[in-house]
Each structure stands twice: as C-alpha cells, then as structure tokens.
Design an enzyme around this catalytic site. Structure first.
Site, mmCIF file in Angstrom:
data_model
loop_
_atom_site.group_PDB
_atom_site.id
_atom_site.type_symbol
_atom_site.label_atom_id
_atom_site.label_comp_id
_atom_site.label_asym_id
_atom_site.label_seq_id
_atom_site.Cartn_x
_atom_site.Cartn_y
_atom_site.Cartn_z
ATOM 1 N N HIS A 68 27.130 129.160 2.630
ATOM 2 C CA HIS A 68 28.280 129.676 3.383
ATOM 3 C C HIS A 68 28.587 131.123 2.989
ATOM 4 O O HIS A 68 28.760 131.991 3.855
ATOM 5 C CB HIS A 68 29.506 128.796 3.125
ATOM 6 C CG HIS A 68 30.789 129.346 3.665
ATOM 7 N ND1 HIS A 68 31.052 129.419 5.018
ATOM 8 C CD2 HIS A 68 31.880 129.869 3.044
ATOM 9 C CE1 HIS A 68 32.254 129.956 5.215
ATOM 10 N NE2 HIS A 68 32.771 130.236 4.026
ATOM 11 N N ARG A 82 28.402 142.349 5.758
ATOM 12 C CA ARG A 82 27.638 143.458 5.193
ATOM 13 C C ARG A 82 26.229 143.463 5.805
ATOM 14 O O ARG A 82 26.052 143.944 6.911
ATOM 15 C CB ARG A 82 27.596 143.330 3.654
ATOM 16 C CG ARG A 82 28.972 143.557 3.003
ATOM 17 C CD ARG A 82 28.937 143.367 1.512
ATOM 18 N NE ARG A 82 28.704 141.963 1.133
ATOM 19 C CZ ARG A 82 29.681 141.050 1.051
ATOM 20 N NH1 ARG A 82 30.934 141.396 1.299
ATOM 21 N NH2 ARG A 82 29.420 139.805 0.692
ATOM 22 N N TYR A 139 42.107 140.832 4.579
ATOM 23 C CA TYR A 139 41.511 140.328 3.342
ATOM 24 C C TYR A 139 41.177 141.417 2.319
ATOM 25 O O TYR A 139 41.046 141.134 1.135
ATOM 26 C CB TYR A 139 40.263 139.485 3.650
ATOM 27 C CG TYR A 139 38.991 140.258 3.834
ATOM 28 C CD1 TYR A 139 38.043 140.327 2.813
ATOM 29 C CD2 TYR A 139 38.720 140.895 5.046
ATOM 30 C CE1 TYR A 139 36.854 141.014 2.992
ATOM 31 C CE2 TYR A 139 37.539 141.572 5.222
ATOM 32 C CZ TYR A 139 36.609 141.650 4.201
ATOM 33 O OH TYR A 139 35.444 142.333 4.383
#
Length: 427
Positions: free
Chosen positions: A142, A151, A253
């Site tokens: 995950h 990325r 985040y």
C-alpha cells in the site's frame, strides 16, 4: 494455561449455521443492547447473542476471580484490564458451558430465556471506551502504491519507512460500530490546476481496508514494552474501515500528515476476536529487508492468515466485491507496532485501538483502497449494476468482511458495514 476453548472437536448445543464466523471455537467479546434496553457485555455462538452479565449473576463463572459487575457494564475495558489469564479462564469456561455434553445450562429453560438472544434481537454497541487511537501505515504494498502516485517508482518509499512502523495519532471520538451511517465531510481542497483552496463537500471519499487491535494496560509512563512481551498486551482484533477524504488529505497532509481527512469517521466491527481464538492461524510475516533495529527484531510466526474482502453496495442494487486480500501481507507486525509505540515511553491503556493501515495484496484486485484500485481515479471500477466508481458515492454501502479458515475450523469477525450519506445538514 491450555486454550481448551480452541478444541476443534468440540460442538455446541446452540445451533451453528454452516460456514458461520462464530462457532464455539471463536467466542468473541462485545457489548449489546437487549430488547429490554439493558446494556451488557456478551459473546456470540452462531446466531445467538449471549448475555455474560446474566451468566455471571446466575453463578456460571463461579471460581474465577471477577468483580461482581464485571460483565454488567457498557464497555469491556475493565475485563480487558484484568489481563490474559482472566481472558483465557473466562473464554475456556464459556466453551465448557455451551459444550453439547454439558447439561447445566442446556437443560435449564428458565436460565436460557434470560441469557440467550437471537442476534437480530440485540443492538450492537461500541465494545470498548477507546481512549486513544493510533493508525499505522504498515503495508509495504500500500505504501509503495501511494508513493508511486505521489512521487515516482524509484522514490515510492521514504527512507524511514523500512526502518520503523510509521503511524499517526487519530481521533477516537468518531470511531463508530458497524451499522452507523457516515456523512460525507466538508473541508478545504485545492482544485486541480488551481492555486486557491475552496471549502465544500469532499469529492473523493475512500475506504481503507484495515484491521485494528485492542490493548490492555501495557506499561507505565516512561517504560518500553519489549518485543518479546508485546503480544501479552493485545486482547484481540476487529475489522476497521478507516474512511478517508482523499482530496482533503492531498491538500492538508504536508507537513504533518492526515488530520480532517481522516477524523470524520472510522467504522469497526462490533465483536472483538481474541488472539487466543486466532492462535491456529499464525503465519510468518514477509521478510524484512533491511533487518530492523534490535528492539524490533523477532523470530517465529507473528502474523495471521486472515482473509479480507470489501464490497460496495449501491442504493437498491446488489453488492460488488471489489477487493480480496489477506492480513498476512502486512510488513510490520502488531508486536512491532506496539513495541515501537512505547519505545519513547508512551503509555498504552486498556481499550486503546491500533489500526493496521490499509492492507493491500500483491495483485491489482487485492488493493486495500479505492485510491489504489482505481489508481487515483484513472481506472474506474465497474460494478455489477453497470455503474462505475472512482471513489465512494453518496448512499453507497461499504461492507468489509474477514475470516480465518483451515480444514478444521472457521473463525470470523462478521462484518463492518457502513453507508455513506450526503453532507450533514443542520436543521
């Protein structure tokens, strides 16, 4: 002390349907509201809910040191605080009481009427008062998938990820039992190709297929739990749907991680399956490379063969299974998570909950979130009713199931089932 409750030859005088998650070898623990509006601690065999408070009052736990009101409470916290010896004694005793060859309760109609309910006649409650909730990020598959999206493949995992279990402190006030609907949250998001955030309903609601473990009182402040002792402080496991608003998460985040994108709701299955019940399903976890630092090193089998699946049920339509995976794929074990959590002296208490993080398998149909299954919405899933999903729609029901099975016994968790409603409207 032997785990006599796990005897696979044992049968119950309570009828257990074929392929039930709850044979007499399971004996999970939960809290339910009876048809007389009494809240009690209970267990389950087949489709029968068993009132442990009534069992205790009628003397069936005689000889086991329990406080007089141990099972006449609205949470399992006190029972969990009593520790592993008590858990095993009680579970073994329940197995004896409901053994087909034990007539004591089997032949006492008046007692059975007080103690046993059809599961449809009770309302399941949150089983513990959860003081603290930590969510880990412990599936390498995950984490790698998410890293590739954010990325690139070469830098999918950050340097710290293979060195320690990564986690964050979640919000316990919005952990709810199966069956309670969830409202689509409102928050800040950054439109694609935009430079100014907007405030409104999330457009990218996701599930995260997780499990969670419930702890007992583990340490005093300042003390680290050694890896060799960590499992003694884990009472059992539940299924967890850690709802996530991906668009809110994407904007918020950095630099501190999830916040409002996660804290609006986390749904759990109501029955806690004990580690004793899961004992027959131990397996080795994936090889860890690089080898963790000495305080996280362990030998032997410390994972579990738990089959997991997720279905999406649109309004007025049949459910579609969208993912099937297994807990055994988890890179970091529960023992490592708990030891690392206390390595700085953080105190862990009875009823604390530790989420696994999304559990993803090695194939595209075994990913643990819509983010992965649709690869960020690029590859929508087609459901049985012909509709497509990039994420979860209003009035969709998300159903997570989990069970262990070998040639002798099936031990399951039941399900965590939650409906997504439109944003809350104040009347």
């Amino acid at each position: 002390m032997p785990i006599s409750a796990n005897d696979t030859k044992r049968k119950s005088w309570i009828e257990v349907p074929e392929n039930s998650d709850f044979p007499i070898q399971n004996i999970p623990f939960g809290v339910f509201l009876t048809k007389e509006n009494v809240v009690t601690v209970g267990t389950r065999i087949g489709d029968s809910a068993i009132d442990l408070g009534a069992l205790q009052q009628l003397g069936y736990f005689s000889g086991i040191e329990l406080t007089d009101d141990m099972f006449m409470q609205d949470t399992l916290n006190d029972f969990i605080s009593d520790g592993k010896k008590t858990w095993r004694l009680v579970r073994n005793r329940i197995a004896d009481i409901f053994d087909e060859n034990n007539p004591k309760l089997r032949d006492n109609t008046s007692h059975k009427d007080i103690i046993i309910f059809n599961i449809e006649e009770v309302e399941m409650q949150l089983p513990v008062l959860i003081g603290d909730y930590t969510d880990f990020y412990s599936s390498k598959i995950h984490a790698s998938n998410v890293g590739k999206m954010i990325r690139n493949e070469e830098n999918a995992l950050l340097p710290n990820w293979p060195q320690m279990p990564i986690g964050y402190h979640g919000r316990s006030s919005t952990i709810i039992p199966s069956g309670i609907p969830v409202h689509r949250p409102i928050g800040q998001t950054l439109p694609q190709d935009g430079s100014t955030p907007v405030f409104g309903a999330s457009r990218s609601i996701d599930f995260e297929l997780e499990t969670a473990f419930i702890t007992t009182d583990a340490n005093v402040m300042g003390e680290m739990i050694p890896i060799s002792e960590a499992e003694d402080y884990i009472f059992g496991m539940v299924l967890l749907n850690d709802w996530t608003a991906r668009d809110i998460q994407k904007w918020e985040y950095m630099p501190l991680g999830p916040f409002l994108s996660k804290s609006f709701a986390s749904s759990i299955s109501p029955w806690i399956v004990t580690m004793d019940a899961l004992e027959p399903f131990r397996v080795a976890s994936p090889k860890q490379n690089p080898s963790p630092l000495p305080y996280l090193q362990q030998k032997g089998k410390h994972s579990f063969d738990i089959n997991l699946e997720v279905s999406i049920e649109p309004e007025n339509a049949e459910p579609t299974t969208v993912s099937k995976t297994n807990f055994k794929h988890m890179y970091w074990t529960m023992n490592q998570q708990l030891t690392h959590h206390t390595s700085n002296g953080c105190r862990v208490n009875s009823g604390d909950m530790m989420g696994s993080g999304a559990i993803s398998g090695p194939t595209e149909d075994s990913y643990g979130s819509m983010l992965e299954l649709t690869w960020g919405g690029e590859k929508p899933l087609k459901l049985n009713d012909g509709t497509e999903r990039k994420f979860i729609n209003d009035n969709d029901i998300v159903i997570i199931k989990g069970f262990c099975e070998n040639s002798q016994v099936r031990i399951g968790f039941g399900e965590v089932c939650s409906k997504l409603l439109p944003p809350f409207v104040r009347k």
